[in-house]
Design an enzyme around this catalytic site. Structure first.
Site, PDB file in Angstrom:
ATOM      1  N   ASP A   8      23.050  -1.393  -2.962  1.00 13.62           N
ATOM      2  CA  ASP A   8      24.429  -1.787  -2.657  1.00 13.62           C
ATOM      3  C   ASP A   8      25.336  -0.560  -2.744  1.00 13.62           C
ATOM      4  O   ASP A   8      24.859   0.587  -2.870  1.00 13.62           O
ATOM      5  CB  ASP A   8      24.879  -2.965  -3.539  1.00 13.62           C
ATOM      6  CG  ASP A   8      25.129  -2.583  -4.997  1.00 13.62           C
ATOM      7  OD1 ASP A   8      24.973  -1.394  -5.348  1.00 13.62           O
ATOM      8  OD2 ASP A   8      25.488  -3.480  -5.783  1.00 13.62           O
ATOM      9  N   HIS A   9      26.648  -0.804  -2.712  1.00 14.33           N
ATOM     10  CA  HIS A   9      27.629   0.288  -2.673  1.00 14.33           C
ATOM     11  C   HIS A   9      27.624   1.177  -3.912  1.00 14.33           C
ATOM     12  O   HIS A   9      28.084   2.303  -3.855  1.00 14.33           O
ATOM     13  CB  HIS A   9      29.033  -0.305  -2.476  1.00 14.33           C
ATOM     14  CG  HIS A   9      29.396  -1.310  -3.533  1.00 14.33           C
ATOM     15  ND1 HIS A   9      28.807  -2.566  -3.586  1.00 14.33           N
ATOM     16  CD2 HIS A   9      30.243  -1.245  -4.587  1.00 14.33           C
ATOM     17  CE1 HIS A   9      29.311  -3.228  -4.611  1.00 14.33           C
ATOM     18  NE2 HIS A   9      30.176  -2.449  -5.239  1.00 14.33           N
ATOM     19  N   CYS A  65      20.942  -1.349  -7.588  1.00 10.99           N
ATOM     20  CA  CYS A  65      22.350  -1.770  -7.617  1.00 10.99           C
ATOM     21  C   CYS A  65      22.952  -1.177  -8.892  1.00 10.99           C
ATOM     22  O   CYS A  65      22.373  -0.243  -9.457  1.00 10.99           O
ATOM     23  CB  CYS A  65      22.493  -3.292  -7.514  1.00 10.99           C
ATOM     24  SG  CYS A  65      21.823  -4.236  -8.903  1.00 10.99           S
ATOM     25  N   THR A  67      23.250  -2.310 -12.013  1.00  5.63           N
ATOM     26  CA  THR A  67      22.359  -2.482 -13.171  1.00  5.63           C
ATOM     27  C   THR A  67      20.887  -2.591 -12.785  1.00  5.63           C
ATOM     28  O   THR A  67      20.021  -2.503 -13.649  1.00  5.63           O
ATOM     29  CB  THR A  67      22.699  -3.784 -13.916  1.00  5.63           C
ATOM     30  OG1 THR A  67      22.574  -4.868 -12.975  1.00  5.63           O
ATOM     31  CG2 THR A  67      24.106  -3.758 -14.486  1.00  5.63           C
ATOM     32  N   VAL A  69      19.793  -5.365 -11.963  1.00  3.31           N
ATOM     33  CA  VAL A  69      19.487  -6.759 -12.301  1.00  3.31           C
ATOM     34  C   VAL A  69      19.678  -7.676 -11.095  1.00  3.31           C
ATOM     35  O   VAL A  69      18.748  -8.384 -10.680  1.00  3.31           O
ATOM     36  CB  VAL A  69      20.343  -7.243 -13.499  1.00  3.31           C
ATOM     37  CG1 VAL A  69      20.135  -8.732 -13.730  1.00  3.31           C
ATOM     38  CG2 VAL A  69      19.995  -6.455 -14.751  1.00  3.31           C
ATOM     39  N   HIS A  98      -0.361  -4.248 -15.393  1.00  2.00           N
ATOM     40  CA  HIS A  98      -0.593  -5.629 -15.839  1.00  2.00           C
ATOM     41  C   HIS A  98      -0.014  -6.682 -14.890  1.00  2.00           C
ATOM     42  O   HIS A  98      -0.537  -7.788 -14.830  1.00  2.00           O
ATOM     43  CB  HIS A  98       0.017  -5.847 -17.233  1.00  2.00           C
ATOM     44  CG  HIS A  98      -0.725  -5.115 -18.313  1.00  2.00           C
ATOM     45  ND1 HIS A  98      -0.498  -5.331 -19.649  1.00  2.00           N
ATOM     46  CD2 HIS A  98      -1.684  -4.155 -18.250  1.00  2.00           C
ATOM     47  CE1 HIS A  98      -1.299  -4.557 -20.374  1.00  2.00           C
ATOM     48  NE2 HIS A  98      -2.013  -3.819 -19.539  1.00  2.00           N
ATOM     49  N   ARG A 132      -8.479  -9.334 -16.492  1.00  2.29           N
ATOM     50  CA  ARG A 132      -7.791 -10.477 -17.102  1.00  2.29           C
ATOM     51  C   ARG A 132      -6.361 -10.637 -16.587  1.00  2.29           C
ATOM     52  O   ARG A 132      -5.766 -11.714 -16.663  1.00  2.29           O
ATOM     53  CB  ARG A 132      -7.797 -10.371 -18.631  1.00  2.29           C
ATOM     54  CG  ARG A 132      -6.899  -9.285 -19.187  1.00  2.29           C
ATOM     55  CD  ARG A 132      -7.014  -9.193 -20.712  1.00  2.29           C
ATOM     56  NE  ARG A 132      -5.999  -8.349 -21.305  1.00  2.29           N
ATOM     57  CZ  ARG A 132      -6.054  -7.023 -21.345  1.00  2.29           C
ATOM     58  NH1 ARG A 132      -7.082  -6.388 -20.794  1.00  2.29           N
ATOM     59  NH2 ARG A 132      -5.101  -6.323 -21.934  1.00  2.29           N
ATOM     60  N   HIS A 133      -5.800  -9.547 -16.043  1.00  2.00           N
ATOM     61  CA  HIS A 133      -4.424  -9.617 -15.550  1.00  2.00           C
ATOM     62  C   HIS A 133      -4.326 -10.319 -14.198  1.00  2.00           C
ATOM     63  O   HIS A 133      -3.274 -10.834 -13.844  1.00  2.00           O
ATOM     64  CB  HIS A 133      -3.831  -8.218 -15.453  1.00  2.00           C
ATOM     65  CG  HIS A 133      -3.879  -7.465 -16.745  1.00  2.00           C
ATOM     66  ND1 HIS A 133      -3.180  -7.877 -17.858  1.00  2.00           N
ATOM     67  CD2 HIS A 133      -4.585  -6.369 -17.121  1.00  2.00           C
ATOM     68  CE1 HIS A 133      -3.438  -7.047 -18.862  1.00  2.00           C
ATOM     69  NE2 HIS A 133      -4.288  -6.128 -18.433  1.00  2.00           N
TER      70      HIS A 133
HETATM   71  C1  RB5 Z   1      28.520  -4.494  -8.353  1.00  7.54           C
HETATM   72  O1  RB5 Z   1      29.742  -4.342  -9.012  1.00  7.54           O
HETATM   73  C2  RB5 Z   1      27.459  -4.924  -9.349  1.00  7.54           C
HETATM   74  O2  RB5 Z   1      27.707  -6.238  -9.765  1.00  7.54           O
HETATM   75  C3  RB5 Z   1      26.075  -4.793  -8.746  1.00  7.54           C
HETATM   76  O3  RB5 Z   1      25.871  -3.489  -8.325  1.00  7.54           O
HETATM   77  C4  RB5 Z   1      24.913  -5.104  -9.685  1.00  7.54           C
HETATM   78  O4  RB5 Z   1      25.019  -4.391 -10.875  1.00  7.54           O
HETATM   79  C5  RB5 Z   1      24.616  -6.528  -9.913  1.00  7.54           C
HETATM   80  O5  RB5 Z   1      23.677  -6.904 -10.629  1.00  7.54           O
END
Ligand code: RB5
Length: 144
Positions: A8-9, A65, A67, A69, A98, A132-133
């Site tokens: 992303d940005h 991105c 994080t 996440v 694994h 096993r994995h």
């Molecule tokens: C963008 O602000 C941020 O939410 C995105 O890059 C990311 O971290 C989401 O999980």
């Protein structure tokens, strides 16, 4: 390897550096991320990379991105994808050995570029151990 990359940005500059690093290592890169710093939505890019991997047009995917996440959550929604979000190489390696991860995610606001490169290299070099994995990975893939 053929590697699809999406971002992303928040991760335009880090993506550029990782693409250059991958190419230096001899990999082919498919850039599916944004190249603009204008705010955008990470699920779009997580899904794009995931679909490229599942369709077999890429061997592996990398998603970045802020994080790592959100974009890993998006990738993991696509059946057949096993995405891991990492901020250190140990988990990256074990996730290959694994869990047979096929998408690697990290956060541009969490790790610096040099740590990100280390994570990428460790993840690409590590092999799935099977044994096993394999059954556990099958169990994961059976969850819909
Ligand atoms: C963008 O602000 C941020 O939410 C995105 O890059 C990311 O971290 C989401 O999980």
């Amino acid at each position: 390897m053929k590697i699809a990359i999406g971002n992303d940005h928040t991760a335009v500059e880090m993506k550029r550096e990782i693409v250059a690093y991958l190419k230096d290592m001899g990999h082919e890169v498919i850039n599916l991320g944004t190249d603009s710093t204008q705010r955008c939505d990470y699920p779009v890019y997580g899904e794009r990379v995931a679909r490229e991997v599942v369709a077999g047009r890429a061997d592996r995917g990398i998603t970045i991105c802020g994080t790592g996440v959100g974009i890993s959550l998006a990738a993991n929604r696509v059946p057949g994808v096993r995405a891991v979000v990492c901020s250190e190489p140990y988990s990256a390696v074990l996730s290959r050995q694994h869990n047979n991860t096929n998408v690697l995610s990290f956060g541009s606001r969490v790790v610096g570029t040099e740590v990100a490169k280390l994570i990428v290299k460790s993840w690409l070099d590590a092999e799935f151990e099977g044994g096993r994995h394999a059954e556990r990975v099958r169990m994961l893939d059976d969850i819909h």
